[in-house]
Design an enzyme around this catalytic site. Structure first.
Site, PDB file in Angstrom:
ATOM      1  N   MET A  82      23.807   9.202   2.804  1.00 54.76           N
ATOM      2  CA  MET A  82      23.640  10.524   3.399  1.00 54.76           C
ATOM      3  C   MET A  82      23.878  10.457   4.911  1.00 54.76           C
ATOM      4  SD  MET A  82      23.229  13.541   2.406  1.00 54.76           S
ATOM      5  CE  MET A  82      22.218  13.984   1.013  1.00 54.76           C
ATOM      6  N   LYS A 140     -17.605  -0.789   5.745  1.00 53.60           N
ATOM      7  CA  LYS A 140     -18.076  -1.800   4.808  1.00 53.60           C
ATOM      8  C   LYS A 140     -19.598  -1.775   4.646  1.00 53.60           C
ATOM      9  CE  LYS A 140     -16.942  -6.491   3.408  1.00 53.60           C
ATOM     10  NZ  LYS A 140     -16.199  -7.723   3.732  1.00 53.60           N
ATOM     11  N   GLU A 144       0.810  -1.222   0.000  1.00 50.07           N
ATOM     12  CA  GLU A 144       0.000   0.000   0.000  1.00 50.07           C
ATOM     13  C   GLU A 144       0.844   1.273   0.000  1.00 50.07           C
ATOM     14  OE1 GLU A 144      -0.500  -2.544   2.054  1.00 50.07           O
ATOM     15  OE2 GLU A 144      -2.574  -3.211   1.816  1.00 50.07           O
ATOM     16  N   PHE A 171     -11.574  -6.922  13.922  1.00 52.11           N
ATOM     17  CA  PHE A 171     -10.488  -7.391  13.068  1.00 52.11           C
ATOM     18  C   PHE A 171     -10.141  -6.342  12.000  1.00 52.11           C
ATOM     19  CE2 PHE A 171      -9.151  -9.732   9.186  1.00 52.11           C
ATOM     20  CZ  PHE A 171      -7.909 -10.140   9.656  1.00 52.11           C
ATOM     21  N   GLN A 172      -8.885  -6.023  11.918  1.00 51.41           N
ATOM     22  CA  GLN A 172      -8.374  -5.026  10.970  1.00 51.41           C
ATOM     23  C   GLN A 172      -9.030  -3.658  11.122  1.00 51.41           C
ATOM     24  OE1 GLN A 172      -8.272  -6.819   6.976  1.00 51.41           O
ATOM     25  NE2 GLN A 172      -6.214  -7.557   7.422  1.00 51.41           N
TER      26      GLN A 172
END
Lengths: 587, 195
Positions: free
Chosen positions: A494, A184, A72, A134-135
């Site tokens: 760097m 959802k 993602e 969940f999630q």
């Protein structure tokens, strides 16, 4: 790769009107997709998942192209780059929980660089929200500080409006990212309400033109200057004001310095160009900024990487600050002449209001002297390993003007910005404000899809490349003709440079001697891999990679001892840039 | 690379202070912090308070108090925010606040604006008459009493409430709750009309 990317704007508009005849929406998810279609979305970058599935299902019937990313974070960077190159909001999708949190880096990146972007995230059903389902994560809460606005969609009837508004908000005024969190049950829920046309909320006001009187005062001050400088930031590009900038600068013969995000806003091969200022900017840009008596700054937020210490930034200058966002005025550098408005319009206003050109012959000569005194050069002894600057310069010489350059973050990013000659806006795609390592691989994907007819090259570092290397699989699947060049010094260079300069050479966790053979890794993904070690092979290897129709990766093993100069130490005085290691000790 | 070393380059005379303001080389001018009362009309919807408070915390504005409540308009709430910042910080706070999408308008109230806060003080119930006497001195009143405690309500300026709380300390203070300040401009002007 889809052909829709090359559909001209007019045709895209026709397609928009066609969609009015499309089947009416029946669910919240369809309303979301309809809102995207109405806004002219061609590409969406995302990753599937449980909570976002209804939206994907609705996308199944849409002409919008979905690009499945390997992570993602890559989706958000690809959308960000798409927004930079096209000027219109890039769109990314993720599911709830980990999908949404993985987007956050790219959202924060877009926020810092004012890139237009819209993120749509799945969310657990409303009745589960707050129960640690969940999630589940509080995506609106997490993203609020790094977006222009984050919406929690509460009803199938209004979710399309949320998306339309988020789209408009991402695009109008100072551009930036917006997010809509999609429970959802809301996307699954029934509705027959079509989304409204994209419009910003009534509390959101944008001032397009600056006050005429203020413009006149600023123009008078600018015309009276002995040592005028124009400082062009990323806002010039965002406002499509490059032509207006060139007109003003050339008509009144004023030297132009850009910020790093402003690269491409003014052609670097123009005699008035001093290229870019800041920590690793050119010596002449930094000297001009330090010694100017009137600074016309356009679309810049005076980031500390640009200003160094504010006490020594343009200390003699009256500052004229043009910005679309009133909150940028006098945030970091006090503006003697604030001009709020769209850069293109205000530049036009200023052009018309100038009573005469500044009498700055001596100043221009001085700037030219600095250019001669402190040229951007590097040494290339015969027996030394490959120089990264040479790779960048050679590539720049071989490619057309409109080639798009993407980068990761690190030394390679600085060499790319220093030694590539940029002449056109929207050809420089990089992570500036947030400085996100790993930006390059997915950004190049977004850039290539945004401009399929333009050549795209991505300079990356070995450390930065490893962070999003899985994105190569996407470039392969989409058969994107991108040339990745890894300036490989087996280190996060760097950091190592700073450790050597400021931490007595204690190289804690900065050396990466265990990195893989990137050419072979590229082949494993199905891309073309090249290993480059010798100076005499540079041109041939680059040509071979360019000629390959598909993604190619050049693993260029560069001199690990090479560092980035000029350099202004953090918080330092821009006029006192170091040109070599031992200058750092003098500062 | 060629060119003179850092200490051999042309240097301008000028200087800026830490607030980015150009200063006279002879004089260091910085703005001292002052208190400002910001009054903001915001859309009355979930998450606005967190958006505003989040803004203040992440931008490190020194916030004294923040109160919020509904207005006569159903979809609008008013926030009163007291901050203590140097002048540029106050300007910046106003602009950043105005930039938030749910914020309708922001203005800074004059120092003479009507400002009130409320305190409830719960003290031991041994000397109810004495508690009442002190409460009256501060225009307060007992709003709850039991055999073991008395709760007093005080309304007024921050200074007045500070003084009252101090005075109640003699009675074994058990709990105190204070709101931040709520404020309105004096005279007929309203925020809505200013817009």
């Amino acid at each position: 790769m889809s052909e829709r990317a090359s559909v001209p704007k007019e045709e895209a508009d026709e397609q928009e009107t066609e969609s009015e005849d499309a089947a009416p929406v029946t669910t919240g998810a369809q309303s979301v997709v309809r809102a995207l279609e109405n806004a002219g979305t061609e590409y969406v970058f995302g990753v599937q998942g449980g909570a976002i599935m209804p939206v994907y299902d609705a996308l199944y019937d849409s002409d919008i192209n979905h690009v499945t990313m390997a992570h993602e974070q890559g989706a958000s960077h690809a959308a960000d780059a798409y927004g930079i190159v096209t000027g219109d909001p890039g769109v990314c999708f993720a599911t709830s929980g980990p999908g949404a949190t993985n987007l956050v880096t790219g959202i924060a990146d877009a926020n810092m660089d004012s890139d237009p972007m819209i993120a749509l995230t799945g969310q657990v059903s409303k009745e589960m929200v707050g129960n640690d389902a969940f999630q589940e994560t509080d995506t609106v809460g997490i993203t609020q500080p790094v977006t222009k606005e984050s919406y929690f969609a509460s009803s199938p009837d209004t979710v399309g409006d949320n998306v339309s508004e988020a789209f408009a908000l991402a695009d109008e005024g100072r551009q930036g990212p917006t997010l809509v969190d999609l429970p959802k049950d809301v996307t699954q829920g029934e509705t027959d309400i079509e989304p409204k046309a994209a419009a910003t909320p009534d509390t959101y006001e944008v001032q397009e033109e600056a006050d005429d009187e203020a413009v006149q005062e600023a123009a008078d001050a600018f015309a009276a200057a002995d040592r005028p400088v124009i400082l062009a930031g990323g806002g010039v590009i965002k406002a499509n004001a490059s032509a207006a900038l060139r007109e003003l600068a050339t008509e009144y013969e004023v030297p132009v310095v850009t910020t790093m995000p402003g690269i491409g806003s003014f052609p670097e091969d123009h005699e008035l160009s001093l290229e870019w200022a800041g920590m690793h900017g050119t010596g002449y840009a930094n000297l001009a900024i330090t010694n100017t008596d009137c600074l016309l700054a356009i679309g810049t937020r005076f980031d500390d990487r640009l200003t160094g210490g504010v006490d020594s930034f343009a200390p003699d200058a009256d500052v004229i600050h043009v910005d679309i966002d009133p909150a940028e005025i006098s945030k970091n550098i006090y503006a003697d002449y604030p001009l709020i408005g769209d850069a293109r319009k205000v530049l036009r206003q200023l052009f018309d209001a100038m009573p005469r050109a500044p009498e700055a012959d001596a100043w221009r000569e001085q700037c030219q002297d600095w250019k001669d005194e402190y040229p951007m050069e590097y040494e290339m002894p015969d027996d030394e390993p490959l120089k990264p600057q040479y790779v960048v310069e050679t590539f720049s010489d071989l490619t057309p003007d409109d080639t798009i350059v993407c980068t990761g973050v690190g030394q390679h990013q600085m060499w790319a910005s220093q030694f590539w000659e940029f002449t056109k806006p929207r050809t420089w795609v990089s992570s500036h404000g947030l400085g996100t390592m790993g930006y390059g691989v997915p950004a190049a994907i977004g850039a290539k899809l945004a401009a399929p007819d333009q050549e795209v090259v991505c300079f990356d570092g070995d450390g930065s490349f490893l962070m999003t290397v899985q994105g190569i699989s996407v470039a392969v699947r989409e058969n994107l003709d991108i040339t990745y060049v890894i300036l490989n010094n087996e280190a996060v260079g760097m950091v190592r440079q700073w450790q050597d300069g400021f931490y007595e050479g204690r190289r804690m966790a900065s050396e990466y001697p265990w990195i893989p053979a990137f050419d072979k890794l590229a082949e494993a993904f199905g891309a073309r891999g090249f290993r480059l070690e010798a100076e005499e092979d540079v041109e041939e290897t680059i040509q071979a990679a360019r000629d390959y129709d598909g993604p190619s990766v050049i693993d260029a093993h560069i001199d690990p001892g090479e560092n980035v100069f000029p350099m202004v130490p953090s918080g330092g005085d821009n006029g006192l840039f170091a040109l070599q290691e031992d200058h750092l000790e003098m500062l | 690379m060629p060119g003179p070393a850092p200490d051999e380059r042309i240097r301008p005379e000028g200087r800026r202070n830490t607030q980015g303001i150009r200063v006279d080389p002879e004089a260091e001018v910085t703005h001292e912090p002052r208190q400002a009362v910001l009054s903001a009309l915001v859309k009355h919807r979930p998450g606005v308070l967190s958006e505003v408070s989040g803004l203040f915390s992440r931008r490190q504005f020194n916030i004294e108090s923040l109160t919020v409540g509904p207005t006569s308009e159903e979809d609008t709430a008013r926030m009163t925010i007291l901050i203590e910042e140097p002048e540029p910080g106050i300007e910046q706070a106003k602009k950043q606040l105005q930039k938030l999408v749910p914020v309708v308008s922001v203005s800074e109230l004059e120092p003479e604006a009507v400002r009130r806060e409320l305190a409830l003080v719960k003290v031991g119930g041994e000397k109810p008459d004495d508690v009442n006497a002190v409460a009256e001195m501060y225009d307060g009143q007992a709003v709850d009493a039991s055999t073991d405690s008395v709760t007093v309500e005080i309304t007024g300026s921050k200074q007045k409430i500070d003084a009252a709380v101090e005075a109640f300390r003699q009675f074994d203070v058990q709990e105190i709750v204070r709101t931040g300040a709520a404020a309105l401009e004096r005279g007929p002007n309203t925020l809505d009309k200013d817009d």
